[in-house]
Scaffold this motif. Structure first.
Motif, PDB file in Angstrom:
ATOM      1  N   VAL A 108       0.844  -1.225  -0.018  1.00 27.05           N
ATOM      2  CA  VAL A 108       0.054  -0.038   0.729  1.00 27.05           C
ATOM      3  C   VAL A 108       1.171   1.586   0.003  1.00 27.05           C
ATOM      4  CG1 VAL A 108      -1.864   1.285   1.101  1.00 27.05           C
ATOM      5  CG2 VAL A 108      -1.892  -1.344   1.430  1.00 27.05           C
ATOM      6  N   GLY A 109       1.128   2.198  -0.854  1.00 31.64           N
ATOM      7  CA  GLY A 109       1.333   3.195  -1.089  1.00 31.64           C
ATOM      8  C   GLY A 109       2.301   3.190  -2.735  1.00 31.64           C
ATOM      9  N   LEU A 110       1.743   2.461  -3.046  1.00 31.04           N
ATOM     10  CA  LEU A 110       2.341   2.161  -4.351  1.00 31.04           C
ATOM     11  C   LEU A 110       1.362   2.014  -5.459  1.00 31.04           C
ATOM     12  CD1 LEU A 110       5.910   0.710  -3.451  1.00 31.04           C
ATOM     13  CD2 LEU A 110       5.676   2.889  -3.802  1.00 31.04           C
ATOM     14  N   ASN A 111       1.874   2.176  -6.594  1.00 34.44           N
ATOM     15  CA  ASN A 111       0.979   1.767  -8.043  1.00 34.44           C
ATOM     16  C   ASN A 111       0.766  -0.038  -7.978  1.00 34.44           C
ATOM     17  OD1 ASN A 111       2.232   4.236  -9.024  1.00 34.44           O
ATOM     18  ND2 ASN A 111       0.917   3.722 -11.069  1.00 34.44           N
ATOM     19  N   ASN A 112       0.046  -0.605  -7.641  1.00 38.68           N
ATOM     20  CA  ASN A 112      -0.080  -2.156  -7.192  1.00 38.68           C
ATOM     21  C   ASN A 112      -0.479  -2.759  -8.131  1.00 38.68           C
ATOM     22  OD1 ASN A 112      -2.959  -1.402  -8.332  1.00 38.68           O
ATOM     23  ND2 ASN A 112      -3.525  -3.066  -6.829  1.00 38.68           N
ATOM     24  N   GLU A 113       0.093  -2.315  -9.819  1.00 39.42           N
ATOM     25  CA  GLU A 113       0.366  -3.161 -10.836  1.00 39.42           C
ATOM     26  C   GLU A 113       0.683  -1.638 -12.089  1.00 39.42           C
ATOM     27  OE1 GLU A 113      -2.327  -5.511 -14.163  1.00 39.42           O
ATOM     28  OE2 GLU A 113      -3.077  -5.771 -11.937  1.00 39.42           O
ATOM     29  N   VAL A 114       1.821  -2.120 -12.816  1.00 39.12           N
ATOM     30  CA  VAL A 114       2.462  -1.080 -13.371  1.00 39.12           C
ATOM     31  C   VAL A 114       1.989  -2.225 -15.030  1.00 39.12           C
ATOM     32  CG1 VAL A 114       3.686   0.339 -14.577  1.00 39.12           C
ATOM     33  CG2 VAL A 114       3.437   0.000 -11.960  1.00 39.12           C
ATOM     34  N   LEU A 115       2.294  -1.599 -15.916  1.00 34.61           N
ATOM     35  CA  LEU A 115       1.941  -2.133 -17.576  1.00 34.61           C
ATOM     36  C   LEU A 115       2.918  -1.905 -17.741  1.00 34.61           C
ATOM     37  CD1 LEU A 115       0.931  -4.025 -19.542  1.00 34.61           C
ATOM     38  CD2 LEU A 115      -0.082  -2.163 -20.830  1.00 34.61           C
ATOM     39  N   SER A 116       4.248  -3.012 -18.248  1.00 32.72           N
ATOM     40  CA  SER A 116       5.332  -1.520 -18.213  1.00 32.72           C
ATOM     41  C   SER A 116       6.129  -2.444 -19.529  1.00 32.72           C
ATOM     42  CB  SER A 116       6.634  -2.048 -18.330  1.00 32.72           C
ATOM     43  OG  SER A 116       6.804  -3.989 -17.582  1.00 32.72           O
ATOM     44  N   TYR A 117       7.051  -2.243 -20.595  1.00 32.81           N
ATOM     45  CA  TYR A 117       7.280  -2.318 -21.912  1.00 32.81           C
ATOM     46  C   TYR A 117       8.992  -2.594 -21.770  1.00 32.81           C
ATOM     47  CZ  TYR A 117       8.929   2.235 -23.285  1.00 32.81           C
ATOM     48  OH  TYR A 117       9.265   3.863 -23.033  1.00 32.81           O
ATOM     49  N   LEU A 118       9.167  -3.138 -22.981  1.00 41.20           N
ATOM     50  CA  LEU A 118      10.302  -3.870 -22.917  1.00 41.20           C
ATOM     51  C   LEU A 118      11.676  -3.087 -24.250  1.00 41.20           C
ATOM     52  CD1 LEU A 118      10.782  -7.758 -23.404  1.00 41.20           C
ATOM     53  CD2 LEU A 118      11.565  -6.044 -21.373  1.00 41.20           C
ATOM     54  N   ASP A 119      12.669  -2.123 -23.415  1.00 43.42           N
ATOM     55  CA  ASP A 119      13.051  -1.184 -24.693  1.00 43.42           C
ATOM     56  C   ASP A 119      14.512  -1.814 -25.125  1.00 43.42           C
ATOM     57  OD1 ASP A 119      14.178   1.073 -25.996  1.00 43.42           O
ATOM     58  OD2 ASP A 119      14.404   2.150 -24.054  1.00 43.42           O
ATOM     59  N   ASN A 120      14.473  -2.264 -25.659  1.00 42.77           N
ATOM     60  CA  ASN A 120      16.246  -2.627 -26.212  1.00 42.77           C
ATOM     61  C   ASN A 120      16.405  -4.160 -25.295  1.00 42.77           C
ATOM     62  OD1 ASN A 120      16.574  -1.240 -28.636  1.00 42.77           O
ATOM     63  ND2 ASN A 120      17.579   0.564 -27.145  1.00 42.77           N
ATOM     64  N   GLY A 121      15.930  -5.224 -24.946  1.00 43.37           N
ATOM     65  CA  GLY A 121      15.933  -6.023 -23.773  1.00 43.37           C
ATOM     66  C   GLY A 121      15.567  -5.332 -22.364  1.00 43.37           C
ATOM     67  N   LYS A 122      15.620  -4.063 -22.257  1.00 43.13           N
ATOM     68  CA  LYS A 122      15.697  -3.829 -20.817  1.00 43.13           C
ATOM     69  C   LYS A 122      14.328  -3.684 -20.235  1.00 43.13           C
ATOM     70  CE  LYS A 122      20.301  -1.971 -21.099  1.00 43.13           C
ATOM     71  NZ  LYS A 122      21.717  -0.790 -20.982  1.00 43.13           N
ATOM     72  N   LEU A 123      14.502  -3.547 -18.990  1.00 40.05           N
ATOM     73  CA  LEU A 123      12.717  -3.188 -18.275  1.00 40.05           C
ATOM     74  C   LEU A 123      13.014  -2.535 -17.039  1.00 40.05           C
ATOM     75  CD1 LEU A 123       9.864  -5.431 -16.979  1.00 40.05           C
ATOM     76  CD2 LEU A 123      10.653  -3.193 -15.764  1.00 40.05           C
ATOM     77  N   THR A 124      13.381  -0.542 -17.259  1.00 45.95           N
ATOM     78  CA  THR A 124      13.706  -0.050 -16.351  1.00 45.95           C
ATOM     79  C   THR A 124      12.462   0.796 -15.704  1.00 45.95           C
ATOM     80  OG1 THR A 124      15.510   0.130 -17.509  1.00 45.95           O
ATOM     81  CG2 THR A 124      15.187   1.731 -15.554  1.00 45.95           C
ATOM     82  N   LEU A 125      12.096   1.107 -14.405  1.00 47.73           N
ATOM     83  CA  LEU A 125      11.104   0.878 -13.619  1.00 47.73           C
ATOM     84  C   LEU A 125      11.746   1.893 -12.511  1.00 47.73           C
ATOM     85  CD1 LEU A 125       8.082  -1.262 -14.469  1.00 47.73           C
ATOM     86  CD2 LEU A 125       7.971   1.578 -15.052  1.00 47.73           C
TER      87      LEU A 125
END
Length: 291
Positions: A108-125
């Motif tokens: 509780v206090g954060l986004n509980n679900e984030v849709l992310s995409y890959l950029d040049n084989g990296k997931l950065t959030l």
């Protein structure tokens, strides 16, 4: 002489056969190239994950479980826990067709679900922090946007209601205080211990909603009342409002409420149907003692 000529003809015939059998026609060569040059036939790929969890004052949130899921079918790909600096760093092998990943946390206090995409084989959030959400994230197409507010049914206690001030297209107030409210790690730990996500409060802490439980803020001195947004996890858009009355003369029914005011027109997080950031704070005004 006849034998010599016959031998020569046979040699020419044999040589001609061998030469012709080694020729590959353009049509045959084209048929052999079934994929472009450089095409990778591998069914998996390796990606790098770097996710960080922070409070709104950039304190690292350590020891928080985070899961990563295939956005196409929901299959869990990885479960990990943030380190002392709030990071998850991992190398992960996934199916080559996966290009979007859902990052989930029940904290509780954060986004509980984030849709992310890959950029040049990296997931950065970065989930949390002073900007709320940063990196490779997408707003899901099935999330209700603020433009749908006009079509959603509006339910209020009284006919007379108003907003504290103006707000942008996402429903984020333009009257936020210059200094955000502090939502510390200590505060979030307390909230998560008291009302953890996905746990029924009726069973976990029934005293919070029992008859006679305190539901109002009673002022014993003149003063300003500030309201700080912490988080949300609802599927629909929601508005947060308030009303006031003399402490010793509460309204007996809805018709006795003079005015309802909306403080947060759209209390939805950035990346989740709105633009609110943990720590967004508004002033409800200055009230007299006995309110």
């Amino acid at each position: 002489m006849k034998h010599s000529i016959l031998a020569l003809v046979l040699l020419i015939s044999i040589a001609s056969c061998k030469k012709e059998s080694s020729i590959v026609s353009p049509e045959t060569e084209s048929a052999l190239n079934i994929a472009p040059n450089g095409f990778n036939f591998s069914t998996t790929k390796s990606i790098k994950i770097q996710v960080r969890l922070l409070t709104n004052i950039n304190e690292p949130l350590n020891g928080i479980p985070v899961t990563f899921h295939n956005a196409k079918n929901g299959t869990q790909l990885l479960k990990s826990m943030t380190d002392t600096d709030g990071y998850i760093n991992a190398d992960l092998n996934i199916a080559s067709y996966i290009d979007q990943i859902i990052v989930k946390t029940d904290f509780v206090g954060l986004n509980n679900e984030v849709l992310s995409y890959l950029d040049n084989g990296k997931l950065t959030l970065t989930i949390g922090g002073s900007n709320g959400l940063e990196g490779n994230f997408l707003v899901p197409a099935n999330k209700v946007t603020s433009s749908a507010r006009k079509t959603q049914s509006v339910k209020t206690f009284v006919a007379k209601y108003d907003y504290i001030g103006s707000y942008d297209d996402s429903g984020r107030p333009k009257y936020l205080t210059a200094t955000p409210g502090v939502v510390s790690k200590e505060s979030l730990d307390y909230i998560n211990a008291s009302i953890p996500s996905t746990v029924d409060v009726r069973k976990n802490h029934p005293e919070y909603i029992a008859d006679g439980a305190k539901q109002t803020l009673d002022l014993v001195k003149d003063g300003e009342v500030l309201l700080t947004f912490v988080t949300e996890s609802a599927n629909l858009l929601n508005t947060v409002g308030y009303y006031s009355y003399p402490t010793n003369n509460p309204p007996k029914n809805a018709s006795e409420i003079d005015e309802l005011k909306f403080a947060f027109p759209n209390s939805s997080l950035k990346g989740s149907g709105g633009a609110m950031i943990s720590g967004d704070r508004v002033s409800l005004g200055t009230f007299k003692a006995g309110t």
